[in-house]
Enzyme design. Structure first.
Site, PDB file in Angstrom:
ATOM      1  N   ASP A   1       0.842  -1.198   0.000  1.00 38.46           N
ATOM      2  CA  ASP A   1       0.000   0.000   0.000  1.00 38.46           C
ATOM      3  C   ASP A   1       0.877   1.247   0.000  1.00 38.46           C
ATOM      4  O   ASP A   1       0.652   2.178   0.766  1.00 38.46           O
ATOM      5  CB  ASP A   1      -0.937  -0.030   1.219  1.00 38.46           C
ATOM      6  CG  ASP A   1      -2.163   0.858   1.024  1.00 38.46           C
ATOM      7  OD1 ASP A   1      -2.445   1.244  -0.138  1.00 38.46           O
ATOM      8  OD2 ASP A   1      -2.834   1.175   2.022  1.00 38.46           O
TER       9      ASP A   1
HETATM   10  N1  LIG Z   1       1.750   8.512  13.148  1.00 35.67           N
HETATM   11  C1  LIG Z   1       1.265   9.486  12.377  1.00 35.67           C
HETATM   12  N2  LIG Z   1       1.644  10.756  12.546  1.00 35.67           N
HETATM   13  C2  LIG Z   1       1.161  11.736  11.750  1.00 35.67           C
HETATM   14  N3  LIG Z   1       0.267  11.555  10.756  1.00 35.67           N
HETATM   15  C3  LIG Z   1      -0.150  10.327  10.538  1.00 35.67           C
HETATM   16  C4  LIG Z   1       0.304   9.212  11.320  1.00 35.67           C
HETATM   17  N4  LIG Z   1      -0.293   8.087  10.844  1.00 35.67           N
HETATM   18  C5  LIG Z   1      -1.092   8.492   9.840  1.00 35.67           C
HETATM   19  N5  LIG Z   1      -1.010   9.829   9.640  1.00 35.67           N
HETATM   20  C6  LIG Z   1      -1.727  10.621   8.647  1.00 35.67           C
HETATM   21  O1  LIG Z   1      -3.107  10.534   8.940  1.00 35.67           O
HETATM   22  C7  LIG Z   1      -3.870  10.447   7.728  1.00 35.67           C
HETATM   23  C8  LIG Z   1      -4.775   9.227   7.731  1.00 35.67           C
HETATM   24  O2  LIG Z   1      -3.991   8.054   7.707  1.00 35.67           O
HETATM   25  P1  LIG Z   1      -4.617   6.640   7.383  1.00 35.67           P
HETATM   26  O3  LIG Z   1      -3.494   5.655   7.308  1.00 35.67           O
HETATM   27  O4  LIG Z   1      -5.725   6.392   8.339  1.00 35.67           O
HETATM   28  O5  LIG Z   1      -5.273   6.859   5.968  1.00 35.67           O
HETATM   29  P2  LIG Z   1      -4.611   6.944   4.535  1.00 35.67           P
HETATM   30  O6  LIG Z   1      -3.159   6.602   4.577  1.00 35.67           O
HETATM   31  O7  LIG Z   1      -4.937   8.290   3.934  1.00 35.67           O
HETATM   32  O8  LIG Z   1      -5.388   5.863   3.755  1.00 35.67           O
HETATM   33  P3  LIG Z   1      -5.443   4.309   4.095  1.00 35.67           P
HETATM   34  O9  LIG Z   1      -6.566   4.130   5.033  1.00 35.67           O
HETATM   35  O10 LIG Z   1      -5.677   3.710   2.773  1.00 35.67           O
HETATM   36  O11 LIG Z   1      -4.121   3.948   4.668  1.00 35.67           O
HETATM   37  C9  LIG Z   1      -2.878  10.422   6.573  1.00 35.67           C
HETATM   38  O12 LIG Z   1      -2.777  11.708   6.009  1.00 35.67           O
HETATM   39  C10 LIG Z   1      -1.573  10.032   7.217  1.00 35.67           C
HETATM   40  O13 LIG Z   1      -0.493  10.600   6.495  1.00 35.67           O
END
Ligand SMILES: Nc1ncnc2c1ncn2[C@@H]1O[C@H](COP(=O)(O)OP(=O)(O)OP(=O)(O)O)[C@@H](O)[C@H]1O
Ligand SMILES: [Mg+2]
Length: 236
Positions: A26
């Site tokens: 992913d």
């Molecule tokens: N540990 C972290 N610190 C800061 N930002 C984060 C962290 N983990 C995730 N994010 C940010 O939060 C947002 C949501 O992340 P999430 O992984 O839930 O969704 P996604 O990556 O947009 O899609 P998917 O659900 O397909 O992974 C994203 O913009 C990601 O970059």
């Protein structure tokens, strides 16, 4: 390029250095986290899979991933290999170079899918600059941009076997952040830039002239196979 290199090192570690190889599955911009110094970390291992074992060439899976990033052969067959991650890396590299999103429905028809839009320019050394994010305004290394576009093209090869290993990607990216041949200070680039501006003006005058049938697209538009696969998620 520093972010691209950092993220490439993360994938190279998972594929080639980890005790048990891992396919990340992913790879996309929202899963690359940055610290204050733009050091990249891969996050979100929810879809990661152990790589194939023994003499197996691939892992068979239910197709999961994100529209616009998943490799076409993976979407079509469910056969997952490390080269699927390399394709997704190519998409992210292309997003960085162009300033466009992998899928963008707000763009004109024929430009929704970044890879489809970019393909005609990827193979042509002389036209690589047309891909580059115009908001960079020439603040990039010419050699570096050329190398990065060539690298993205290799990662996006339709034939998975023709895609490089992530360690080769790391090796190719390593020198790029330090190159100093800035496009904005080159007369060669300035000439290209005015050619581009002239082309834009020509398109503008065509649009303002007599109404004609829709202008021919530079290539045949095809629906991306990605758009029809249910379990894939759309980028947010
Ligand atoms: N540990 C972290 N610190 C800061 N930002 C984060 C962290 N983990 C995730 N994010 C940010 O939060 C947002 C949501 O992340 P999430 O992984 O839930 O969704 P996604 O990556 O947009 O899609 P998917 O659900 O397909 O992974 C994203 O913009 C990601 O970059
Ligand atoms: Mg995520």
């Amino acid at each position: 390029m520093k972010i691209a290199l950092g993220a490439a090192k993360g994938l190279a570690f998972l594929h080639e250095e980890a005790e048990r190889p891992v396919i990340y599955r992913d790879f996309k911009t929202s899963n690359i986290l940055l610290d204050a110094d733009y050091n990249a970390k891969l996050s979100d291992f929810g879809l990661a899979k152990d790589g194939p074992e023994g003499d197996k060439t691939h892992v068979s899976t239910r197709v999961m991933g994100t529209y616009g990033y998943a490799a076409p052969e993976y979407v079509m067959t469910g056969h997952l290999t490390a080269k699927s991650d390399v394709y997704s890396f190519g998409v992210v590299l292309l997003e960085m170079l162009t300033g466009r999103r992998s899928m963008d429905k707000s763009r004109p028809n024929g430009e929704h899918n970044l890879v489809e839009w970019a393909r005609p320019y990827l193979g042509e050394r002389r036209r690589f600059y047309r891909l580059l994010d115009p908001s960079l305004e020439g603040r990039f290394s010419i050699k570096g941009a050329q190398k990065a576009v060539q690298l993205a093209a290799l990662c996006l090869s339709r034939d998975a076997k023709a895609r490089p290993l992530m360690s080769e990607v790391v090796e190719a990216l390593e020198p790029l952040p330090n190159l100093k041949d800035m496009a904005c200070s080159s007369s060669y680039f300035q000439a290209m830039h005015s050619e581009r501006a002239a082309a834009r003006m020509q398109v503008g005058s065509l649009k303002n002239g007599q109404p004609t049938r829709s202008p021919a697209l530079p290539y045949r538009r095809q629906a991306s196979p990605n758009q029809h696969i249910q379990p894939l998620r759309s980028p947010k």
